[in-house]
Motif scaffolding. Structure first.
Motif, PDB file in Angstrom:
ATOM      1  N   LEU A 462       0.817  -1.220   0.000  1.00 14.73           N
ATOM      2  CA  LEU A 462       0.000   0.000   0.000  1.00 14.73           C
ATOM      3  C   LEU A 462       0.848   1.266   0.000  1.00 14.73           C
ATOM      4  CD1 LEU A 462      -2.974  -0.835   2.397  1.00 14.73           C
ATOM      5  CD2 LEU A 462      -3.023  -0.526  -0.079  1.00 14.73           C
ATOM      6  N   ASP A 463       2.013   1.224   0.638  1.00 14.65           N
ATOM      7  CA  ASP A 463       2.875   2.403   0.650  1.00 14.65           C
ATOM      8  C   ASP A 463       3.426   2.727  -0.730  1.00 14.65           C
ATOM      9  OD1 ASP A 463       2.456   2.797   3.308  1.00 14.65           O
ATOM     10  OD2 ASP A 463       4.397   2.048   3.985  1.00 14.65           O
ATOM     11  N   LEU A 464       3.364   1.760  -1.635  1.00 10.68           N
ATOM     12  CA  LEU A 464       3.850   1.983  -3.000  1.00 10.68           C
ATOM     13  C   LEU A 464       2.731   2.324  -3.986  1.00 10.68           C
ATOM     14  CD1 LEU A 464       6.399  -0.967  -3.262  1.00 10.68           C
ATOM     15  CD2 LEU A 464       6.969   1.467  -3.347  1.00 10.68           C
ATOM     16  N   LEU A 465       1.485   2.124  -3.564  1.00 15.30           N
ATOM     17  CA  LEU A 465       0.369   2.226  -4.497  1.00 15.30           C
ATOM     18  C   LEU A 465      -0.327   3.581  -4.440  1.00 15.30           C
ATOM     19  CD1 LEU A 465      -1.266  -1.279  -3.945  1.00 15.30           C
ATOM     20  CD2 LEU A 465       0.186  -0.566  -5.856  1.00 15.30           C
ATOM     21  N   LYS A 466      -0.793   4.010  -5.595  1.00 17.01           N
ATOM     22  CA  LYS A 466      -1.676   5.170  -5.697  1.00 17.01           C
ATOM     23  C   LYS A 466      -3.050   4.671  -6.102  1.00 17.01           C
ATOM     24  CE  LYS A 466      -1.700   7.647  -9.446  1.00 17.01           C
ATOM     25  NZ  LYS A 466      -1.340   8.561 -10.540  1.00 17.01           N
ATOM     26  N   MET A 467      -4.098   5.118  -5.411  1.00 16.64           N
ATOM     27  CA  MET A 467      -5.456   4.719  -5.729  1.00 16.64           C
ATOM     28  C   MET A 467      -6.094   5.750  -6.664  1.00 16.64           C
ATOM     29  SD  MET A 467      -5.731   1.885  -4.188  1.00 16.64           S
ATOM     30  CE  MET A 467      -4.854   0.990  -2.907  1.00 16.64           C
ATOM     31  N   VAL A 468      -6.691   5.257  -7.737  1.00 12.65           N
ATOM     32  CA  VAL A 468      -7.397   6.114  -8.692  1.00 12.65           C
ATOM     33  C   VAL A 468      -8.879   5.784  -8.617  1.00 12.65           C
ATOM     34  CG1 VAL A 468      -7.626   6.801 -11.103  1.00 12.65           C
ATOM     35  CG2 VAL A 468      -5.379   6.169 -10.194  1.00 12.65           C
ATOM     36  N   ASP A 469      -9.710   6.785  -8.349  1.00  9.77           N
ATOM     37  CA  ASP A 469     -11.154   6.586  -8.188  1.00  9.77           C
ATOM     38  C   ASP A 469     -11.929   7.192  -9.355  1.00  9.77           C
ATOM     39  OD1 ASP A 469     -10.766   5.446  -5.655  1.00  9.77           O
ATOM     40  OD2 ASP A 469     -10.792   7.415  -4.684  1.00  9.77           O
ATOM     41  N   ILE A 470     -12.917   6.464  -9.833  1.00  8.81           N
ATOM     42  CA  ILE A 470     -13.909   7.002 -10.758  1.00  8.81           C
ATOM     43  C   ILE A 470     -15.210   7.139  -9.969  1.00  8.81           C
ATOM     44  CG2 ILE A 470     -15.251   6.608 -12.852  1.00  8.81           C
ATOM     45  CD1 ILE A 470     -12.923   5.046 -13.979  1.00  8.81           C
ATOM     46  N   GLU A 471     -15.656   8.369  -9.779  1.00 10.00           N
ATOM     47  CA  GLU A 471     -16.831   8.596  -8.949  1.00 10.00           C
ATOM     48  C   GLU A 471     -18.110   8.195  -9.675  1.00 10.00           C
ATOM     49  OE1 GLU A 471     -16.729  12.605  -7.564  1.00 10.00           O
ATOM     50  OE2 GLU A 471     -15.029  12.235  -6.217  1.00 10.00           O
ATOM     51  N   LEU A 472     -19.170   7.998  -8.867  1.00 11.04           N
ATOM     52  CA  LEU A 472     -20.456   7.584  -9.422  1.00 11.04           C
ATOM     53  C   LEU A 472     -20.971   8.565 -10.466  1.00 11.04           C
ATOM     54  CD1 LEU A 472     -22.471   6.190  -6.375  1.00 11.04           C
ATOM     55  CD2 LEU A 472     -22.073   5.033  -8.544  1.00 11.04           C
ATOM     56  N   GLY A 473     -20.755   9.858 -10.234  1.00 13.81           N
ATOM     57  CA  GLY A 473     -21.237  10.853 -11.181  1.00 13.81           C
ATOM     58  C   GLY A 473     -20.596  10.708 -12.548  1.00 13.81           C
ATOM     59  N   ALA A 474     -19.295  10.444 -12.580  1.00 14.01           N
ATOM     60  CA  ALA A 474     -18.611  10.265 -13.855  1.00 14.01           C
ATOM     61  C   ALA A 474     -19.101   9.011 -14.562  1.00 14.01           C
ATOM     62  CB  ALA A 474     -17.103  10.189 -13.631  1.00 14.01           C
ATOM     63  N   GLU A 475     -19.357   7.964 -13.791  1.00 15.47           N
ATOM     64  CA  GLU A 475     -19.867   6.732 -14.381  1.00 15.47           C
ATOM     65  C   GLU A 475     -21.271   6.941 -14.942  1.00 15.47           C
ATOM     66  OE1 GLU A 475     -20.494   2.027 -13.131  1.00 15.47           O
ATOM     67  OE2 GLU A 475     -19.926   3.498 -11.612  1.00 15.47           O
ATOM     68  N   ALA A 476     -22.120   7.662 -14.172  1.00 17.59           N
ATOM     69  CA  ALA A 476     -23.485   7.933 -14.632  1.00 17.59           C
ATOM     70  C   ALA A 476     -23.479   8.811 -15.877  1.00 17.59           C
ATOM     71  CB  ALA A 476     -24.280   8.596 -13.514  1.00 17.59           C
ATOM     72  N   LEU A 477     -22.573   9.806 -15.892  1.00 17.45           N
ATOM     73  CA  LEU A 477     -22.499  10.684 -17.063  1.00 17.45           C
ATOM     74  C   LEU A 477     -22.065   9.912 -18.294  1.00 17.45           C
ATOM     75  CD1 LEU A 477     -22.689  13.566 -18.173  1.00 17.45           C
ATOM     76  CD2 LEU A 477     -20.292  13.903 -17.490  1.00 17.45           C
ATOM     77  N   ALA A 478     -21.143   8.969 -18.129  1.00 16.91           N
ATOM     78  CA  ALA A 478     -20.688   8.170 -19.270  1.00 16.91           C
ATOM     79  C   ALA A 478     -21.829   7.398 -19.869  1.00 16.91           C
ATOM     80  CB  ALA A 478     -19.571   7.231 -18.803  1.00 16.91           C
ATOM     81  N   GLU A 479     -22.764   6.941 -19.027  1.00 12.35           N
ATOM     82  CA  GLU A 479     -23.907   6.188 -19.554  1.00 12.35           C
ATOM     83  C   GLU A 479     -24.742   7.007 -20.528  1.00 12.35           C
ATOM     84  OE1 GLU A 479     -24.589   3.070 -19.210  1.00 12.35           O
ATOM     85  OE2 GLU A 479     -23.112   2.531 -17.678  1.00 12.35           O
ATOM     86  N   HIS A 480     -24.783   8.344 -20.332  1.00  9.68           N
ATOM     87  CA  HIS A 480     -25.553   9.199 -21.233  1.00  9.68           C
ATOM     88  C   HIS A 480     -25.026   9.167 -22.657  1.00  9.68           C
ATOM     89  CE1 HIS A 480     -28.240  10.992 -18.306  1.00  9.68           C
ATOM     90  NE2 HIS A 480     -27.198  11.258 -17.502  1.00  9.68           N
ATOM     91  N   PHE A 481     -23.741   8.846 -22.806  1.00 11.73           N
ATOM     92  CA  PHE A 481     -23.129   8.903 -24.127  1.00 11.73           C
ATOM     93  C   PHE A 481     -23.107   7.553 -24.818  1.00 11.73           C
ATOM     94  CE2 PHE A 481     -20.840  12.150 -21.492  1.00 11.73           C
ATOM     95  CZ  PHE A 481     -21.621  13.232 -21.947  1.00 11.73           C
ATOM     96  N   ASP A 482     -23.751   6.555 -24.205  1.00  9.89           N
ATOM     97  CA  ASP A 482     -23.888   5.259 -24.845  1.00  9.89           C
ATOM     98  C   ASP A 482     -25.012   5.353 -25.885  1.00  9.89           C
ATOM     99  OD1 ASP A 482     -24.362   2.647 -25.602  1.00  9.89           O
ATOM    100  OD2 ASP A 482     -24.244   1.841 -23.574  1.00  9.89           O
ATOM    101  N   PRO A 483     -24.701   5.199 -27.158  1.00  8.30           N
ATOM    102  CA  PRO A 483     -25.735   5.386 -28.209  1.00  8.30           C
ATOM    103  C   PRO A 483     -26.884   4.393 -28.102  1.00  8.30           C
ATOM    104  CG  PRO A 483     -23.750   4.395 -29.132  1.00  8.30           C
ATOM    105  CD  PRO A 483     -23.404   4.838 -27.745  1.00  8.30           C
ATOM    106  N   ASP A 484     -26.690   3.316 -27.339  1.00  4.62           N
ATOM    107  CA  ASP A 484     -27.747   2.307 -27.222  1.00  4.62           C
ATOM    108  C   ASP A 484     -28.701   2.601 -26.067  1.00  4.62           C
ATOM    109  OD1 ASP A 484     -28.815  -0.113 -28.303  1.00  4.62           O
ATOM    110  OD2 ASP A 484     -28.086  -1.170 -26.523  1.00  4.62           O
ATOM    111  N   VAL A 485     -28.404   3.708 -25.297  1.00  6.16           N
ATOM    112  CA  VAL A 485     -29.262   4.059 -24.176  1.00  6.16           C
ATOM    113  C   VAL A 485     -30.304   5.071 -24.625  1.00  6.16           C
ATOM    114  CG1 VAL A 485     -29.330   5.173 -21.924  1.00  6.16           C
ATOM    115  CG2 VAL A 485     -27.482   3.619 -22.475  1.00  6.16           C
ATOM    116  N   GLU A 486     -31.575   4.841 -24.294  1.00 10.85           N
ATOM    117  CA  GLU A 486     -32.632   5.772 -24.668  1.00 10.85           C
ATOM    118  C   GLU A 486     -32.741   6.911 -23.663  1.00 10.85           C
ATOM    119  OE1 GLU A 486     -36.290   3.764 -25.308  1.00 10.85           O
ATOM    120  OE2 GLU A 486     -35.416   2.295 -26.704  1.00 10.85           O
TER     121      GLU A 486
END
Length: 486
Positions: A462-486
């Motif tokens: 853990l002392d060597l690792l950096k944690m990268v987070d993708i927040e729920l808002g970014a994930e939800a926003l990405a769903e808007h750009f899925d052409p298969d989503v109505e």
């Protein structure tokens, strides 16, 4: 076998053809071994470091942690066989290089490498990461976000030279974090990490191409600066002076981990000094002292012996002296340098002078040599020793008094070997932890830390690792750009 066998003390990616020179010649079993090291420049160290990083991008960075663990396990499995050529070479040359007894080296290598078998590595990883798969990809967390753990692109390791094989602990941690690794060894023990890298190359040339092992004299700042500049994390094992010297070269924006000088000790309760148990305690304590001549930070320098057992603390000291005599016959201590011999002699003389006016002190020492020394004290205190099988035995009325004696030395404390009944184990463990100890183990296991231990009380991965987070808002926003989503 040739009359003159050349043994490389380095490992570099295959693209590099280095000019070698013989830095040491060894005669072992009638065979001449010429130990070879390269002439290094800062430019060459930089080029090698860059090559390891590039190799990482094409191999290690794209492997899963399970694949990496499997490769390491396959390499370790080779070392678990007594007829494996690299192990045979290590057992033959390391005693000649380090001065340690052949039997001790063979036994400790066999024990040590087993810490890195697959099941042990998974225990180690699981100790620090609830879901090791976050080393490979983004995974959902309880808080809702997606998280991935990313290790350094490359790590510069400054290895200690006092214990053969210890270097691969740090090296393996680097591989698990998917980092390229540039290791600096000293000529006091430059061989084991090279042999292990050769084994990794037998299993996975792609992974081995991300590793470089180079020997140079500590304090060669241009080489050290080149290594630091071509990596983004530095791990230093060694003296406090070595730690400070390297730390001064590392920019604040880069990871710096260090493992400097530490003191370990043992505590033996009265319940472990009954007729049934005390012979075993004496022998195990002697083994903890004898293994690698106390050169490890995990080795005891003082042992507190509680009054009230079948044998007194003074009798324990006398029996320990006899056990050290037997160990010297079975596993001879390494030959000392002049300064090491002087340090042992000075402690003996100072203690003997004190004993002339203080009946609470007694020196029991090997006659006509510095092979081993036991200094008995009726007034307990934590004391360091000049190592090389030199131990202070402290009589104490109650082991609960020990933590108070430790507090002035808190920054330097490491391990405690402890032999007490279950009713006292947890309470004493908490008190020792408050005083600064980070590892409590059985007598007889002091120099053999288990996989998953928290070195200096910290995390290893853990002392060597950096944690990268993708927040729920970014994930939800990405769903808007899925052409298969109505």
């Amino acid at each position: 076998m040739a009359d003159n066998q050349k043994v490389k003390l380095y490992w570099v990616p295959t693209a590099f053809k280095l000019e070698n020179k013989t830095v040491k010649t060894l005669q072992v079993d009638g065979q001449t071994y010429r130990l070879q090291a390269p002439e290094l420049t800062a430019e060459l160290v930089t080029s090698i470091g860059n090559a390891c990083r590039i190799a990482r991008q094409h191999s290690l960075a794209n492997m899963t942690v399970a694949e990496i663990v499997t490769i390491i396990d396959q390499a370790i499995e080779k070392w678990c066989h007594s007829d494996y050529p690299q192990r045979i070479l290590a057992e033959k040359l390391l005693p000649a290089i380090t001065g340690y007894d052949h039997t001790t080296v063979a036994l400790e290598i066999k024990r040590f490498v087993r810490n890195f078998r697959k099941k042990e590595l998974w225990r180690f990883i699981d100790t620090e990461l609830d879901n090791p798969a976050i080393l490979d990809d983004f995974h959902p967390q309880k808080s809702g976000q997606l998280t991935k753990a990313i290790g350094p692109t490359a790590i510069f390791h400054v290895f200690s030279s006092n214990i053969p094989g210890l270097q691969i602990w740090s090296l393996i941690m680097g591989l698990i974090t998917k980092s390229a690794n540039l290791g600096k060894t000293s000529l006091s023990e430059p061989l084991f990490p090279v042999l292990f890298s050769q084994t990794l190359a037998e299993v996975s040339p792609e992974l081995a191409a991300t590793i470089a092992i180079l020997p140079w004299k500590g304090g060669t700042h241009d080489l050290e600066q080149a290594a630091i500049d071509s990596t983004n994390a530095t791990i230093v094992y060694g003296s406090d002076q070595a730690v400070k010297s390297i730390h001064a070269l590392v920019p604040d924006d880069k990871i710096f981990l260090h493992y400097g000088y530490k003191i370990s000790f043992a505590m033996i309760g009265a319940e472990a000094l009954t007729p049934e148990y005390y012979p075993q305690m004496v022998q195990k304590m002697a083994e903890d002292i004898a293994v690698y001549d106390q050169q490890s930070c995990l080795s005891p320098q003082t042992v507190f012996v509680e009054a009230g057992g079948t044998i007194t603390p003074h009798q324990f000291a006398q029996l320990l002296a006899k056990a050290l005599t037997n160990n010297q016959l079975k596993w001879p201590r390494a030959k000392l340098t002049t300064s090491e011999a002087v340090a042992v002699t000075r402690l003996r003389q100072e203690s003997q002078i004190q004993a002339l006016t203080d009946a609470t002190i007694q020196v029991i020492a090997s006659p006509d040599s510095t092979a081993w020394t036991v200094v008995y004290h009726q007034k307990p205190a934590l004391m360091s020793s000049p190592l090389n099988r030199t131990i202070h035995v402290m009589a104490i009325d109650d082991l609960a008094q020990v933590p108070a004696l430790l507090r002035p030395y808190q920054p330097f404390l490491q391990s405690c070997g402890l032999a007490v009944a279950p009713q006292r184990l947890l309470e004493l463990g908490s008190q020792l932890g408050d005083a600064g100890i980070d590892r409590i183990c059985a007598i007889g296991d002091m120099t053999r830390a288990q996989s998953g231990w928290h070195h200096d009380g910290r995390f290893n991965l853990l002392d060597l690792l950096k944690m990268v987070d993708i927040e729920l808002g970014a994930e939800a926003l990405a769903e808007h750009f899925d052409p298969d989503v109505e």
